[in-house]
Each structure stands twice: as C-alpha cells, then as structure tokens.
Design a protein around this motif. Sequence first.
Motif, PDB file in Angstrom:
ATOM      1  N   ARG A 191     -17.349  33.718   1.988  1.00 10.04           N
ATOM      2  CA  ARG A 191     -17.241  35.144   2.299  1.00 10.04           C
ATOM      3  C   ARG A 191     -16.740  35.407   3.711  1.00 10.04           C
ATOM      4  NH1 ARG A 191     -20.617  38.050  -0.730  1.00 10.04           N
ATOM      5  NH2 ARG A 191     -20.330  36.306  -2.148  1.00 10.04           N
ATOM      6  N   VAL A 251     -12.930  34.790   3.934  1.00  9.83           N
ATOM      7  CA  VAL A 251     -12.123  35.838   3.302  1.00  9.83           C
ATOM      8  C   VAL A 251     -12.083  37.073   4.192  1.00  9.83           C
ATOM      9  CG1 VAL A 251     -11.883  37.324   1.283  1.00  9.83           C
ATOM     10  CG2 VAL A 251     -12.658  34.978   0.995  1.00  9.83           C
ATOM     11  N   ILE A 254      -8.880  39.617  -5.253  1.00  8.96           N
ATOM     12  CA  ILE A 254      -9.790  38.746  -4.503  1.00  8.96           C
ATOM     13  C   ILE A 254     -10.633  37.947  -5.486  1.00  8.96           C
ATOM     14  CG2 ILE A 254     -11.610  38.643  -2.770  1.00  8.96           C
ATOM     15  CD1 ILE A 254     -10.671  41.409  -1.798  1.00  8.96           C
ATOM     16  N   SER A 255     -10.511  36.629  -5.432  1.00  7.53           N
ATOM     17  CA  SER A 255     -11.300  35.739  -6.297  1.00  7.53           C
ATOM     18  C   SER A 255     -11.374  34.369  -5.645  1.00  7.53           C
ATOM     19  CB  SER A 255     -10.671  35.617  -7.686  1.00  7.53           C
ATOM     20  OG  SER A 255     -11.280  34.582  -8.444  1.00  7.53           O
ATOM     21  N   HIS A 256     -12.583  33.910  -5.360  1.00  7.55           N
ATOM     22  CA  HIS A 256     -12.745  32.599  -4.722  1.00  7.55           C
ATOM     23  C   HIS A 256     -12.098  31.504  -5.564  1.00  7.55           C
ATOM     24  CE1 HIS A 256     -14.424  29.178  -2.665  1.00  7.55           C
ATOM     25  NE2 HIS A 256     -15.024  28.784  -3.772  1.00  7.55           N
ATOM     26  N   GLY A 273     -11.794  43.126  -7.346  1.00 10.50           N
ATOM     27  CA  GLY A 273     -12.755  42.054  -7.131  1.00 10.50           C
ATOM     28  C   GLY A 273     -14.014  42.349  -7.924  1.00 10.50           C
ATOM     29  N   THR A 277      -7.694  33.855  -2.168  1.00  2.00           N
ATOM     30  CA  THR A 277      -8.410  32.854  -2.939  1.00  2.00           C
ATOM     31  C   THR A 277      -8.505  31.557  -2.142  1.00  2.00           C
ATOM     32  OG1 THR A 277      -8.407  31.594  -5.019  1.00  2.00           O
ATOM     33  CG2 THR A 277      -6.259  32.144  -4.075  1.00  2.00           C
ATOM     34  N   SER A 290     -16.958  38.972  -4.887  1.00  4.60           N
ATOM     35  CA  SER A 290     -15.636  39.423  -4.435  1.00  4.60           C
ATOM     36  C   SER A 290     -15.517  40.937  -4.517  1.00  4.60           C
ATOM     37  CB  SER A 290     -14.536  38.765  -5.283  1.00  4.60           C
ATOM     38  OG  SER A 290     -14.504  37.375  -5.055  1.00  4.60           O
TER      39      SER A 290
END
Length: 294
Positions: free
Chosen positions: A250, A253, A191-193, A144, A218, A148
């Motif tokens: 956030r 996640v 992990i990546s929005h 991340g 995601t 992230s």
Amino acid sequence: MPSTDVTTLIRTELPRLAGSLRKVGELILEDPAAVTHCSAAELGRRTGTSQATVTRFCRAIGLDSYQHLLIELAQERGRGEASDWGTAEIGPDISPDDSLERVVQVVGTADLRAVQQTIDRMDLDAIERAAQAVARARRVDVYGVGGSGAVAWETETRLFRIGCAVRGWTEVHAATTSAALLTPADVAIGISHSGGTREVIEPFQLAKERGATTVALTSDPRSRLARSADIRLISSSAETSFRPEGIGARHSVLTLIDCVYVRVAQLSYQRASASLALTDHIAGQHTVKSRRAR
C-alpha cells in the motif's frame, strides 16, 4: 533488471510459480546469503530438483542466468548493509513471542524498503505520461476493489482537491457503467496489486475500448492489467508476517500516486493553486478548539 532487491522480485513472482520452480524460490528466500556460495547444481540438489530447473527458475523471474541471480543477491546484501533504511539481517518474519520493538523494526524496515525499491525502479517517463494525460483529461476514472478500493478513494481525494474531474469506483457494475461512458478525452486508472482482479480488469478494458488513456498500478508488470494498459506504474511489496503482499504494497502504491498527483499539480499550476486556495480553510473550520482552563 530494475534497481530493486531480487528477493522482493522472487516474493512477487513466487505465487505464480508451481512445483519445482517454487521450491527453488522458497529455498533462496529462506537463506539468500547461503545461496551465494552455491553452484546451480548444488542448489538443484538442495531443493530436490536439478541444475536445469534452477536455470529455468532464473529465467522465470526475468533473469538471464544463475550467475545473474548470484550477482543480484550479492548486490542486495551490500545495499542492505550500507543503507540507512534497513539492514540485511532484518527479515519479514514476526513470531507471536516477538517484542513490540521487534515488530516496529520489522514493519518499519519492510515499508521503507518497499518505498525505496519503488523509487529505484520508477519509470519517470511513465510517471510523466500518466501525469500529462490526467492533467489534460476531461474526466478521470479510478478502479479498485478491496484494499485497492481504499487506494482508489485516496487517488480521488488527491486529484479532486486540485480541480480534476475524478471519481473512484469500487463496485464493478458502477465502474463498468462509468467506463462505458468514457471517451478518448478521458483517463482510466486501474489499481490491483496482483494485476489479475477481474472487477478491476473488466471496466479497465472497456475504458480502453472506448478510447480512454489507461494507466495500470500493479506490482506485476506481466499481469493482465499491466499488459492491457497504455501506461504501467509498478510498485514493490513489503510482506511481513500478518501482512500479505497486498497490504504491504500500500505505501508503495501511494508513493506512485503522490508522484503523479504532484506532477499533475505542476502541469496544471493555475487550476491547482486556485482549487487549493478555495478549499484550504475548510478543514480548519471543522476543527474543535479546546477551551482554556479557568
């Protein structure tokens, strides 16, 4: 469609839409209640587009038809009115003149909604598969960057505490080097929005090539990160003024990560219990005790 607010879905998809499709989405978000009284043709006129464009918009966000959109909007309004964690009239906008009470109400409602929506749409089979893979893994990599990256460190902290061989990587060269050394006995978590962050995708895909089980976290199930993963965990966002989607997501996640973490602890109960017992005293030893007044 998962049990999640359609306006959240539209906000998530809006950055990926362009031109006339984006206009339709923006108008719906501006006044969802009013849209429920519009026909597709009328909505097309209001946005300066057409009925066909409205239909294309619905399909672009994963709905079958405009009627499906109207049903989802109505159900969302009903959930908002009945829910304990938020009301339909509280929107995400905060003006410079809003009171602190209003700020707390907007931010709190947005975060609670995002967490609830993440729970509603949670794929329990995916959570179970991810936890099973992590529990038996020889090693776990977590990738991340930026915001992230902070979540990657949180993931490392949780899993390390219960005896997992885990490392969070927030720099692409180090992450890719680690990914190159993985085996089919390992797990890689990306992990990546947006699901499109190159510095996360690069080591993630290399880890997959090396045979590691890959887990994507995601908000976009159609993103490149999600498509390349063996297991996908999808979060919801809580965007408000001054808080773009990546920041607003956030809590969602971390909810997913906590569910995986607790399930891993269950699956590796003896190891997790022994690890917690060996480390429980450490924080207390570093607590400064105040002196009693004489």
